[in-house]
Write a protein that holds these residues in place. Structure first.
Motif, mmCIF file in Angstrom:
data_model
loop_
_atom_site.group_PDB
_atom_site.id
_atom_site.type_symbol
_atom_site.label_atom_id
_atom_site.label_comp_id
_atom_site.label_asym_id
_atom_site.label_seq_id
_atom_site.Cartn_x
_atom_site.Cartn_y
_atom_site.Cartn_z
ATOM 1 N N THR A 1 -10.115 18.403 4.861
ATOM 2 C CA THR A 1 -11.081 17.393 4.460
ATOM 3 C C THR A 1 -12.324 17.560 5.321
ATOM 4 O O THR A 1 -12.260 17.415 6.533
ATOM 5 N N GLU A 2 -13.430 17.890 4.685
ATOM 6 C CA GLU A 2 -14.703 18.079 5.377
ATOM 7 C C GLU A 2 -14.553 19.001 6.579
ATOM 8 O O GLU A 2 -15.024 18.713 7.675
ATOM 9 N N TYR B 1 -7.420 4.142 -7.833
ATOM 10 C CA TYR B 1 -7.174 4.755 -6.535
ATOM 11 C C TYR B 1 -8.331 4.473 -5.592
ATOM 12 O O TYR B 1 -9.493 4.694 -5.921
ATOM 13 N N CYS B 2 -7.997 3.997 -4.426
ATOM 14 C CA CYS B 2 -8.985 3.718 -3.388
ATOM 15 C C CYS B 2 -8.674 4.637 -2.215
ATOM 16 O O CYS B 2 -7.648 4.480 -1.552
ATOM 17 N N ALA B 3 -9.537 5.602 -1.998
ATOM 18 C CA ALA B 3 -9.315 6.586 -0.935
ATOM 19 C C ALA B 3 -9.371 5.917 0.422
ATOM 20 O O ALA B 3 -10.370 5.321 0.787
ATOM 21 N N ALA C 1 -6.804 9.735 2.357
ATOM 22 C CA ALA C 1 -6.742 10.971 1.585
ATOM 23 C C ALA C 1 -7.635 10.833 0.360
ATOM 24 O O ALA C 1 -7.661 9.790 -0.281
ATOM 25 N N THR C 2 -8.339 11.892 0.043
ATOM 26 C CA THR C 2 -9.199 11.872 -1.132
ATOM 27 C C THR C 2 -8.360 12.031 -2.393
ATOM 28 O O THR C 2 -7.206 12.479 -2.340
ATOM 29 N N ALA C 3 -8.945 11.710 -3.519
ATOM 30 C CA ALA C 3 -8.264 11.911 -4.797
ATOM 31 C C ALA C 3 -7.935 13.388 -4.974
ATOM 32 O O ALA C 3 -6.866 13.737 -5.478
ATOM 33 N N ARG C 4 -8.808 14.249 -4.518
ATOM 34 C CA ARG C 4 -8.570 15.699 -4.590
ATOM 35 C C ARG C 4 -7.300 16.064 -3.840
ATOM 36 O O ARG C 4 -6.485 16.841 -4.333
ATOM 37 N N ASP C 5 -7.133 15.519 -2.638
ATOM 38 C CA ASP C 5 -5.931 15.790 -1.840
ATOM 39 C C ASP C 5 -4.669 15.361 -2.583
ATOM 40 O O ASP C 5 -3.663 16.075 -2.598
#
Length: 111
Positions: free
Chosen positions: A7-8, A30-32, A35-39
């Motif tokens: 992540t970043e 979904y509320c990050a 973890a991001t939604a991508r993760d």
């Protein structure tokens, strides 16, 4: 099962099981937090395919169909899912359609 999530530019060790359970919530809700939604999607797409009917892969594909952006790494997992005959045909077709849609969008943006 633990996985490294980048992540970043920072790699974080996360429990893949803790990520995939988030797929049971609709993408729009979904509320990050950590973890991001991508993760979360990558955790589902990369889940071992010995689970019944590709459950986590199906939920990850559902999130993509609900509007999550697809990057090159996700597309690679989707291409693999599209060719795995032990996964349900409906899931394979959805994965293939997402990859094709992404490819056609990329071609449309090339000069």
């Amino acid at each position: 099962m633990r996985t490294l999530i980048a992540t970043e530019g920072v790699e974080i060790a996360m429990d893949q099981r803790a990520l995939v359970v988030r797929l049971q919530t609709p993408f729009a809700e979904y509320c990050a937090d950590d973890a991001t939604a991508r993760d979360v999607i990558l955790a589902g797409l990369s889940w071992p395919t010995d689970t019944p009917a590709g459950y986590w892969q199906r939920l990850a594909v559902d999130w993509i169909e609900q509007g999550a952006a697809v990057d090159i790494e996700m597309a690679e997992f989707l291409e693999v899912i599209a060719t795995m005959v032990k996964l349900p045909q409906k899931l394979r077709h959805k994965a293939r359609a997402i990859v094709r849609r992404r490819q056609s969008e990329e071609q449309a943006f090339q000069p």
